[in-house]
Design an enzyme around this catalytic site. Structure first.
Site, PDB file in Angstrom:
ATOM      1  CB  VAL A 147      -1.077  -0.154   1.402  1.00 22.92           C
ATOM      2  CG1 VAL A 147      -1.895   1.116   1.276  1.00 22.92           C
ATOM      3  CG2 VAL A 147      -1.683  -1.540   1.351  1.00 22.92           C
ATOM      4  CB  THR A 192       5.435   2.874   0.411  1.00 29.63           C
ATOM      5  OG1 THR A 192       4.370   3.474  -0.135  1.00 29.63           O
ATOM      6  CG2 THR A 192       5.481   1.171  -0.111  1.00 29.63           C
ATOM      7  CG  ASP A 232       9.116  10.954  -4.096  1.00 27.48           C
ATOM      8  OD1 ASP A 232       7.935  11.123  -4.720  1.00 27.48           O
ATOM      9  OD2 ASP A 232      10.101  11.929  -4.232  1.00 27.48           O
ATOM     10  CG  ASN A 244      -3.778   5.579   0.103  1.00 29.13           C
ATOM     11  OD1 ASN A 244      -5.119   5.868   0.141  1.00 29.13           O
ATOM     12  ND2 ASN A 244      -3.073   5.787   0.983  1.00 29.13           N
ATOM     13  CE1 TYR A 290      -7.591  14.530  -4.453  1.00 32.13           C
ATOM     14  CE2 TYR A 290     -10.213  14.772  -4.375  1.00 32.13           C
ATOM     15  CZ  TYR A 290      -8.790  14.047  -3.817  1.00 32.13           C
ATOM     16  OH  TYR A 290      -9.063  13.016  -3.250  1.00 32.13           O
ATOM     17  CE  LYS A 314      -8.009  10.921  -5.823  1.00 29.50           C
ATOM     18  NZ  LYS A 314      -7.056   9.508  -5.279  1.00 29.50           N
ATOM     19  CB  THR A 326      -7.985  11.013   6.155  1.00 30.67           C
ATOM     20  OG1 THR A 326      -8.328  11.980   4.878  1.00 30.67           O
ATOM     21  CG2 THR A 326      -8.456   9.462   5.805  1.00 30.67           C
TER      22      THR A 326
END
Length: 285
Positions: free
Chosen positions: A8, A34, A55, A83, A147, A151, A182
């Site tokens: 992930v 990561t 990265d 993600n 943004y 997506k 989050t």
């Protein structure tokens, strides 16, 4: 060969990735998380989760990760979750394109780099690629044009990749995420409209927007449902989950395209902007 591996990206504290790796581990997978080199990882390491630096904007970093994972897993990977992501909030006409390029480098080109490097491991395991998308890729959410575009690009790239990889027995699943609890919004909480913006009449509303605390779905609940889909033998093309997804899915299926214009107009007080603009134009004439 009974051991299963999940990788992930973007597992910094307080995010979706952190919740996902904990859930994958609970389901019995060996998990590789990561993080950026400066991100805390103590909690994940205490839970015996393998933490590696990555990265996703660096081809060299992705290549180094692939070599490490190849040795750890014997050249196979059952689940890859793309993600890692960042946001950028601004009106379309006031957009700093360099900031958008940096965002696309993470949100879109990052998954592309990961799949380019890791596809041999996924093919060997007949694995699953999971792309964390957003309702923003479908809704013309005000101040989110850049943004949302990242997506939407991720969604369509994932759809095409799904078709292409099916003959190689690799599955591709796109998660259409709603509002999840989050810390992603805090990175944009400092943002203000630029001086002399046409949107200056909505400066206070814009500040309220970037500092908002919307109703959300808890990330652990999100992770449980998403991981269940990831581990399925025949996952759907898209899996919708999280606050607001029911409304968005309904409008996307049965609504006409401009219905969102009518829904969002009062939410963002766009009538105030129209009135102010007309008044200023009248003064000039």
């Amino acid at each position: 060969m009974s051991e299963r591996y999940a990788l992930v990206t973007g597992c910094g504290p307080g995010g979706i990735g952190e919740a996902l790796v904990l859930e994958f581990q609970r389901r019995g997978l060996t998990v590789i998380a990561t993080l950026l080199p400066n991100e805390a990882r103590e909690e994940l390491e205490l839970n015996d989760i393998i933490c590696l630096d990555l990265d996703v904007t660096s081809e060299e970093s992705v290549q180094m990760l692939r070599k490490t994972v190849d040795k750890l897993t014997g050249g196979r990977l059952d689940v890859l979750v793309n993600n890692a992501g960042i946001c950028y909030t601004m009106t379309a006409i006031d957009t700093d394109v360099k900031k958008v390029q940096a965002m696309f480098d993470v949100n879109v080109f990052g998954p592309m780099r990961m799949v380019h490097e890791f596809h041999p491991l996924l093919i060997k395991a007949r694995g699953t690629i999971v792309n964390i998308g957003s309702v923003g890729g479908l809704v013309p959410y005000t101040y989110g044009s850049s943004y949302n575009a990242s997506k939407a690009a991720l969604h369509h790239w994932g759809d095409t990749t799904r078709v292409e990889l099916a003959p190689l027995e690799v599955k591709v699943l796109t998660i259409i995420s709603g509002n999840i609890g989050t810390n992603i919004l805090k990175h944009d909480a400092h943002r203000n409209l630029p001086p002399n913006s046409y949107y200056s009449p909505l400066a206070s509303e814009f500040q309220e927007h970037v500092r908002r605390k919307p109703k959300t779905t808890h990330r652990s609940t999100y992770a449980k449902n998403v991981v269940s889909q990831c581990l399925g033998t025949n996952p759907p093309a898209w899996f919708w989950f999280g606050e607001t997804t029911t409304l968005v899915r309904l409008v996307d299926v049965i609504g006409f395209r401009k219905l969102w214009d009518y829904i969002l107009w009062p939410v963002f007080n766009l009538g105030k902007l129209r009135r102010d603009t007309r008044a200023r134009m009248a003064e000039k004439t």
